[in-house]
Design a protein around this motif. Structure first.
Motif, PDB file in Angstrom:
ATOM      1  N   UNK A  51       0.806  -1.105   0.037  1.00 41.85           N
ATOM      2  CA  UNK A  51       0.086  -0.021   0.022  1.00 41.85           C
ATOM      3  C   UNK A  51       0.787   1.304  -0.062  1.00 41.85           C
ATOM      4  N   UNK A  52       0.808   2.019  -0.865  1.00 45.46           N
ATOM      5  CA  UNK A  52       1.451   3.232  -1.141  1.00 45.46           C
ATOM      6  C   UNK A  52       0.794   4.453  -0.393  1.00 45.46           C
ATOM      7  N   UNK A  53      -0.423   4.629  -0.459  1.00 46.82           N
ATOM      8  CA  UNK A  53      -1.087   5.830   0.277  1.00 46.82           C
ATOM      9  C   UNK A  53      -2.507   5.244   1.166  1.00 46.82           C
ATOM     10  N   UNK A  54      -2.619   6.198   2.066  1.00 41.98           N
ATOM     11  CA  UNK A  54      -4.120   5.719   2.716  1.00 41.98           C
ATOM     12  C   UNK A  54      -4.347   6.847   3.576  1.00 41.98           C
ATOM     13  N   UNK A  55      -5.845   7.255   3.412  1.00 35.74           N
ATOM     14  CA  UNK A  55      -6.392   8.273   4.356  1.00 35.74           C
ATOM     15  C   UNK A  55      -7.699   7.720   4.976  1.00 35.74           C
ATOM     16  N   UNK A  56      -7.576   7.877   6.223  1.00 41.34           N
ATOM     17  CA  UNK A  56      -8.713   7.437   7.141  1.00 41.34           C
ATOM     18  C   UNK A  56      -9.735   8.418   7.303  1.00 41.34           C
ATOM     19  N   UNK A  57     -10.928   8.313   7.297  1.00 42.22           N
ATOM     20  CA  UNK A  57     -11.833   9.057   7.335  1.00 42.22           C
ATOM     21  C   UNK A  57     -12.336   9.416   8.643  1.00 42.22           C
ATOM     22  N   UNK A  58     -11.925  10.337   9.434  1.00 44.29           N
ATOM     23  CA  UNK A  58     -11.845  10.466  10.817  1.00 44.29           C
ATOM     24  C   UNK A  58     -12.017   9.116  11.478  1.00 44.29           C
ATOM     25  N   UNK A  59     -13.033   8.808  12.345  1.00 43.83           N
ATOM     26  CA  UNK A  59     -12.874   7.530  13.067  1.00 43.83           C
ATOM     27  C   UNK A  59     -13.877   6.735  12.474  1.00 43.83           C
ATOM     28  N   UNK A  63     -11.679   3.570   4.882  1.00 46.08           N
ATOM     29  CA  UNK A  63     -10.295   3.974   4.418  1.00 46.08           C
ATOM     30  C   UNK A  63     -10.090   4.289   2.903  1.00 46.08           C
ATOM     31  N   UNK A  64      -9.403   5.313   2.642  1.00 44.15           N
ATOM     32  CA  UNK A  64      -8.965   5.363   1.077  1.00 44.15           C
ATOM     33  C   UNK A  64      -7.570   5.019   0.640  1.00 44.15           C
ATOM     34  N   UNK A  65      -7.663   4.083  -0.181  1.00 52.21           N
ATOM     35  CA  UNK A  65      -6.332   3.222  -0.423  1.00 52.21           C
ATOM     36  C   UNK A  65      -5.911   3.370  -1.793  1.00 52.21           C
ATOM     37  N   UNK A  66      -4.646   3.470  -1.704  1.00 56.20           N
ATOM     38  CA  UNK A  66      -3.966   3.274  -3.378  1.00 56.20           C
ATOM     39  C   UNK A  66      -2.940   2.340  -3.144  1.00 56.20           C
ATOM     40  N   UNK A  67      -2.821   1.126  -4.118  1.00 59.40           N
ATOM     41  CA  UNK A  67      -2.118   0.185  -4.024  1.00 59.40           C
ATOM     42  C   UNK A  67      -0.735   0.268  -4.844  1.00 59.40           C
TER      43      UNK A  67
END
Length: 334
Positions: A51-59, A63-67
């Motif tokens: 996984x190269x990037x990940x953004x968590x949406x608050x709690x 999860x927004x993921x870029x492989x």
């Protein structure tokens, strides 16, 4: 038993309320709670790959993921069901992500596309230079104007776009405001949670400038140091009364207790395990505020640092751990 170097970590990111962070790995993905430091979820390489990037949406469970093997695809992962719920593919690789509860800004080679969540419909488009770092910032307070900040095409300039009135499926109806702030290219940008201020650092890294987003005027200048530095992260606290910074100097700086038109410098603390180890050896790091008197730093060498401080300038390191050893971490030891 010896710890491997930071090569297993591909990126780190705090969530919007600065209470959790994601750790992207060559062997999967991990999400941690900060107070206390515990592992919230763990995905192996067999489940996600690198996984190269990940953004968590608050709690939330989003999860927004870029492989790494699919650099042009943004995927929405439902952690509760451990399944992907949506995907959008772009024509160029995704270089960075910034999210709020209802939108995500996707930094591409020469543009930033803002998508609605969870539909992934495009609501705004901002053209950016392809020769600078992949930078952008979003306001996170749901009751404040929705601003997007990013580098402009003119060296050292910033563009601010109001995406509040964005039109679904087309370019935003507003025109970005362009403001010259530095003489060299921007390397770091952050918006205050309520969108009233934006802080920037340039390639020199000696001065941090804070701009009022309404008047478009520089209202504060914070001196980080006299030596050039590569600023990795800038962050406002939720109340906007404090701001912190980390750089390749391996030091956490905190300014706060605003007095009139100034942010007094509170302290500078060694904030990485490699601080003082010499040029080129300080790991990249991210900083955040746990609350108004506690700051945290996470580093790509796998270390977690927590600092407790006062507005009078006193501080102490209240916690220091290897976060990769929190949970099942045998794969990171040899």
């Amino acid at each position: 038993m010896a710890r491997r170097r930071s090569s297993c970590i591909t990126s780190l990111a705090f969530n919007q309320d600065q209470g959790c962070f994601t750790c992207c790995l060559t062997s999967g993905l991990r999400v941690y709670n900060i107070q206390p430091l515990v592992e919230k979820c763990h995905y192996s390489k067999e489940e996600l790959g690198e996984v190269s990037l990940c953004e968590m949406i608050y709690r939330t469970n989003w999860l927004l993921v870029v492989k790494a093997r699919r650099p042009c695809s943004l995927m929405l992962l439902d952690d509760q069901q451990r399944a992907f719920k949506a995907e959008v593919v772009f024509k160029s690789p995704i270089r960075a992500l910034r999210a709020r509860r209802d939108k995500v800004a996707v930094v591409l080679t020469s543009s930033i596309q803002v998508l609605a969540l969870p539909s992934f419909q495009r609501v705004a488009l901002l053209r950016t230079p392809s020769t600078v770092r992949p930078l952008c910032a979003l306001t996170t307070n749901p009751d404040s104007p929705q601003l997007l900040a990013a580098p402009a095409h003119r060296k050292g300039s910033l563009q601010l776009l109001d995406i509040t009135r964005a039109v679904i499926g087309s370019q935003s109806s507003s025109i970005p405001a362009v403001v010259g702030i530095h003489q060299t290219d921007l390397v770091c940008v952050t918006l205050s949670p309520n969108g009233s201020m934006v802080a920037t650092a340039s390639e020199r890294g000696t001065i941090i400038r804070i701009l009022d987003t309404s008047s478009k005027l520089v209202i504060h200048e914070l001196r980080r140091g006299s030596d050039y530095a590569d600023v990795y992260c800038l962050r406002f606290c939720p109340s906007n009364e404090l701001i912190c910074c980390v750089s390749d100097k391996g030091t956490l700086h905190v300014w706060g207790g605003r007095e009139g038109n100034t942010y007094p410098h509170l302290f500078a603390a060694p904030a990485t395990a490699a601080a003082g180890a010499g040029p080129g050896r300080t790991p990249r790091s991210m900083c955040a505020f746990i609350d108004e008197r506690i700051a945290a730093v996470i580093c790509e060498d796998g270390t977690f640092h927590k600092f407790t401080f006062s507005l009078e300038g006193s501080w102490h390191r209240s916690n220091y751990e290897y976060f990769l050893q929190v949970g099942d971490d045998d794969e990171f030891l040899q």
